[in-house]
Scaffold this motif. Structure first.
Motif, short mmCIF file in Angstrom:
data_model
loop_
_atom_site.label_atom_id
_atom_site.label_comp_id
_atom_site.label_asym_id
_atom_site.label_seq_id
_atom_site.Cartn_x
_atom_site.Cartn_y
_atom_site.Cartn_z
N PHE A 194 9.94 0.39 -16.83
CA PHE A 194 9.24 -0.89 -16.73
C PHE A 194 9.26 -1.67 -18.05
O PHE A 194 8.99 -2.87 -18.08
CB PHE A 194 7.79 -0.67 -16.29
N ALA A 195 9.60 -0.99 -19.15
CA ALA A 195 9.69 -1.68 -20.44
C ALA A 195 10.79 -2.73 -20.44
O ALA A 195 10.77 -3.68 -21.23
CB ALA A 195 9.93 -0.67 -21.56
N ASP A 196 11.76 -2.58 -19.52
CA ASP A 196 12.88 -3.53 -19.45
C ASP A 196 12.54 -4.79 -18.67
O ASP A 196 13.32 -5.75 -18.68
CB ASP A 196 14.09 -2.85 -18.79
N VAL A 197 11.42 -4.80 -17.98
CA VAL A 197 11.05 -5.94 -17.14
C VAL A 197 10.37 -7.02 -17.99
O VAL A 197 9.37 -6.74 -18.66
CB VAL A 197 10.11 -5.51 -15.99
N LYS A 198 10.92 -8.21 -17.97
CA LYS A 198 10.36 -9.33 -18.72
C LYS A 198 9.33 -10.07 -17.85
O LYS A 198 9.62 -10.42 -16.70
CB LYS A 198 11.46 -10.31 -19.13
N GLY A 199 8.16 -10.32 -18.41
CA GLY A 199 7.13 -11.02 -17.66
C GLY A 199 6.64 -10.20 -16.48
O GLY A 199 6.59 -8.97 -16.54
N GLN A 200 6.26 -10.89 -15.40
CA GLN A 200 5.81 -10.25 -14.16
C GLN A 200 4.67 -9.26 -14.38
O GLN A 200 4.60 -8.21 -13.71
CB GLN A 200 6.98 -9.52 -13.47
N GLU A 201 3.75 -9.58 -15.29
CA GLU A 201 2.65 -8.65 -15.59
C GLU A 201 1.78 -8.40 -14.36
O GLU A 201 1.31 -7.29 -14.13
CB GLU A 201 1.81 -9.20 -16.75
N GLY A 202 1.56 -9.47 -13.57
CA GLY A 202 0.74 -9.32 -12.37
C GLY A 202 1.38 -8.40 -11.36
O GLY A 202 0.70 -7.59 -10.71
N ILE A 203 2.71 -8.49 -11.22
CA ILE A 203 3.42 -7.63 -10.27
C ILE A 203 3.44 -6.19 -10.77
O ILE A 203 3.31 -5.24 -10.00
CB ILE A 203 4.87 -8.12 -10.04
N LYS A 204 3.58 -6.00 -12.07
CA LYS A 204 3.52 -4.65 -12.64
C LYS A 204 2.18 -4.01 -12.35
O LYS A 204 2.10 -2.82 -11.99
CB LYS A 204 3.74 -4.70 -14.15
N ARG A 205 1.12 -4.78 -12.48
CA ARG A 205 -0.22 -4.28 -12.18
C ARG A 205 -0.30 -3.87 -10.71
O ARG A 205 -0.86 -2.82 -10.38
CB ARG A 205 -1.24 -5.39 -12.50
N CYS A 206 0.28 -4.68 -9.86
CA CYS A 206 0.29 -4.41 -8.43
C CYS A 206 1.05 -3.12 -8.12
O CYS A 206 0.61 -2.29 -7.32
CB CYS A 206 0.94 -5.59 -7.71
N MET A 207 2.19 -2.93 -8.79
CA MET A 207 2.98 -1.71 -8.58
C MET A 207 2.23 -0.47 -9.09
O MET A 207 2.32 0.61 -8.50
CB MET A 207 4.32 -1.82 -9.31
N GLU A 208 1.49 -0.65 -10.16
CA GLU A 208 0.68 0.46 -10.70
C GLU A 208 -0.38 0.88 -9.70
O GLU A 208 -0.61 2.07 -9.48
CB GLU A 208 0.03 0.03 -12.02
N ILE A 209 -1.02 -0.10 -9.07
CA ILE A 209 -2.04 0.20 -8.06
C ILE A 209 -1.41 0.91 -6.87
O ILE A 209 -1.95 1.89 -6.35
CB ILE A 209 -2.75 -1.10 -7.62
N ALA A 210 -0.25 0.41 -6.42
CA ALA A 210 0.45 1.02 -5.29
C ALA A 210 0.80 2.48 -5.59
O ALA A 210 0.61 3.37 -4.76
CB ALA A 210 1.72 0.23 -4.96
N ALA A 211 1.29 2.74 -6.81
CA ALA A 211 1.67 4.10 -7.20
C ALA A 211 0.44 5.01 -7.29
O ALA A 211 0.48 6.17 -6.88
CB ALA A 211 2.40 4.08 -8.54
N ALA A 212 -0.66 4.47 -7.80
CA ALA A 212 -1.87 5.28 -7.99
C ALA A 212 -2.48 5.72 -6.67
O ALA A 212 -3.01 6.82 -6.56
CB ALA A 212 -2.89 4.49 -8.80
N GLY A 213 -2.39 4.86 -5.65
CA GLY A 213 -3.00 5.20 -4.37
C GLY A 213 -2.01 5.58 -3.29
O GLY A 213 -2.40 5.87 -2.16
N GLY A 214 -0.71 5.57 -3.61
CA GLY A 214 0.31 5.88 -2.61
C GLY A 214 0.44 4.81 -1.56
O GLY A 214 0.83 5.07 -0.43
N HIS A 215 0.10 3.57 -1.92
CA HIS A 215 0.10 2.47 -0.94
C HIS A 215 1.50 1.92 -0.69
O HIS A 215 2.30 1.77 -1.63
CB HIS A 215 -0.79 1.33 -1.44
N ASN A 216 1.79 1.60 0.57
CA ASN A 216 3.02 0.89 0.89
C ASN A 216 2.88 -0.55 0.41
O ASN A 216 1.79 -1.12 0.43
CB ASN A 216 3.27 0.91 2.39
N ILE A 217 4.00 -1.16 -0.02
CA ILE A 217 3.94 -2.48 -0.63
C ILE A 217 5.12 -3.33 -0.19
O ILE A 217 6.22 -2.81 0.03
CB ILE A 217 3.90 -2.35 -2.17
N ILE A 218 4.90 -4.62 -0.02
CA ILE A 218 5.98 -5.55 0.30
C ILE A 218 5.98 -6.68 -0.73
O ILE A 218 4.92 -7.24 -1.07
CB ILE A 218 5.86 -6.11 1.74
N LEU A 219 7.15 -6.99 -1.26
CA LEU A 219 7.32 -8.03 -2.27
C LEU A 219 8.01 -9.23 -1.62
O LEU A 219 9.08 -9.08 -1.02
CB LEU A 219 8.18 -7.51 -3.43
#
Length: 512
Positions: A194-219
């Motif tokens: 994720f260090a290679d991703v420029k910007g998109q801080e809100g989406i990174k936060r969203c992916m972190e939440i998905a990973a923490a709870g095992g949630h399915n996600i759609i972008l």
């Protein structure tokens, strides 16, 4: 003379022991019975050439071979070595008094060398359960089988080694692996970070939440916004696999012959990204002789469906039951097999056929009606099983040209792992629920209690944003995960308000 040699057949992800009975008697003929498929029926040609090229031969007598249990279908070329050793022993060309102590499998080449087989790990597990002393198999599969402790595993390169082992007592080098040491040695991080991703801080936060709870996600977002880039980096922030998960995952990949010869145990979570032309059988598994599909190959990992509306509707619909039950059962007339399929679904899609929002500054625009028609290709019941919907917008030039690195995956993973540990403790008494995304109604009621202020906030949001009723439980599950990431025992208003943002497709103007 009658001799018995032991092999194994794999059904689903479990193995069954096969007794190969070889009887050599006076007369002429070669009879192979016990429901063998064409690959096994053709084995006599491979066996004859392999024995001839190593100084032995198939005797010119009546040979009857039965593969018991006779009513169980056998398939594949992995029985070549079993049959060859049985014929040599029954015809007294070799002395083999301890055949019953070993399970023998391998595909023969015409020069007597061995080709790799499928399903070595589940076969080795079964061999240990059945009390066999050792397992003789091709060298390419030796590390995979040696994961099983207290079973002697002999990896061989040529049938001559097996003949000398039984006939002359020559030793074969045993393959020994310290399973835990091998597992933790290979427990490194994926190439994508994720260090290679420029910007998109809100989406990174969203992916972190998905990973923490095992949630399915759609972008949802236009081309070039970074949806695929973000999805590929999700496995890098998931908690490391436990030894049990690694064994489960390796078993499935072993069945289809996808385990690498140089690494017996899979230590990284699988990431599968099938093309949108995939069939429903290839996705969930099946066929005349059922094989695991993509949803089982990504067990304990991530399934990424890029351009979700481009997949055939019937292909997506067959995922509904496995997403709920986390396993898929394939039934045939004579047998039923069940494959595990506990995975995180990550989907991405454009908001319209042109790929762009209803924006006059975009090169190509789509009307709201076109967007609605395009989005409606995805059924409500499937969206019902996706907890997080998030809009991804293009990254501005200022952030793209920024030389600074973003937060590394290893740091995000520490927070995710800590949240998962909280959930493991919470659901320690449940056999089917291990993290927040798996919660049923009774768990939601027990662990997602809201105070009056939070209830009022959620009620107001659902009324003003026209959120559907199905969004209610999803918001509570995601709120619980956000609270776990912050180490909070009680869900509060800030957790609820953040979770509400992740239900974009439930709002009016998307899917109605």
């Amino acid at each position: 003379m009658l001799k018995k040699v032991f092999a194994s057949a794999v059904f689903g992800v479990e193995a069954s022991t096969i007794t190969v009975e070889v009887n050599v008697d006076s007369g002429i003929g070669y009879h192979l019975v016990g429901l063998p498929d064409n690959a096994i029926k053709e084995s006599n040609y491979r066996i004859a050439a392999a024995l001839q090229n190593n100084g032995y031969k198939i005797p010119g007598k009546k040979i009857t071979i039965n593969m018991a249990p006779a009513d169980l279908r056998k398939e594949g070329s992995a029985y070549d070595l079993t049959l060859a050793v049985g014929i040599l022993a029954a015809s007294k060309q070799i002395q083999a008094n301890n055949l019953e102590e070993y399970l023998i499998m391998g595909e023969l080449s015409l020069d007597g060398s061995l080709q790799p087989i499928k399903g070595a790990l589940p076969i080795a597990i079964k061999a240990k359960e059945e009390g066999f002393k050792g397992f003789i198999l091709p060298k390419q599969n030796a590390k995979e089988a040696a994961i099983v402790n207290d079973l002697k595993v002999y990896g061989i390169e040529n049938i001559k080694q097996v003949i000398n082992f039984f006939d002359k007592g020559e030793e074969i080098e045993q393959t020994i692996i310290n399973t835990r040491e091998e597992f933790y040695k290979n427990l490194d991080y994926p190439d994508f970070d994720f260090a290679d991703v420029k910007g998109q801080e809100g989406i990174k936060r969203c992916m972190e939440i998905a990973a923490a709870g095992g949630h399915n996600i759609i972008l949802v977002g236009p081309p070039g916004a970074g949806k695929t880039m973000l999805a590929k980096r999700l496995p890098s922030i998931l908690p490391p696999m436990s030894l049990k998960e690694a064994l489960e995952t390796t078993k499935i990949h072993s069945v289809v012959g996808r385990v690498k010869a140089d690494s017996g145990l899979m230590a990284q979570r699988p990431f599968r990204s099938p093309h949108h032309t995939i069939s429903n059988v290839a996705l969930v598994g099946g066929g005349s002789y059922p094989q695991p599909g993509e949803i089982s190959l990504c067990h304990n990992g991530v399934l990424f469906l890029d351009e979700l509306p481009e997949f055939k509707r019937e292909v997506l619909e067959v995922m509904r039951q496995p997403l709920e039950d986390r396993e898929v059962t394939i039934s045939r007339a004579k047998f039923t097999v069940t494959y595990p399929s506990s995975f995180m679904l990550v989907a991405s899609m454009n908001p319209s056929p042109s790929g762009y929002f209803n924006d006059p500054d975009s090169p190509v625009t789509s009307s709201p009606a076109e967007m609605q028609r395009y989005l409606s290709k995805i059924s409500g019941p499937l969206l019902d099983r996706i907890d997080i919907h998030i809009e991804v917008t293009p990254v501005p030039f200022e952030k793209l040209s920024d030389e600074r690195k973003g937060e590394a995956s290893i740091d995000i993973r520490k927070r995710v792992t800590k949240a998962r540990e909280i959930q493991t403790e919470r659901f320690k008494d449940s056999e089917t629920v291990h993290y927040n995304a798996q919660m049923h109604v009774k768990h939601i009621r027990a662990h997602c209690k809201l105070d009056d202020a939070s209830k009022t906030l959620l009620k107001t949001a659902m009324e003003r944003l026209n959120l559907s009723a199905r969004a209610y439980d999803r918001i509570l599950k995601v709120s619980r995960t956000i609270a776990d990431l912050e180490g909070e025992k009680q869900i509060n208003g800030s957790h609820i308000s953040e979770a509400i943002q992740y239900r974009s497709l439930d709002r009016e103007g998307w899917l109605g």
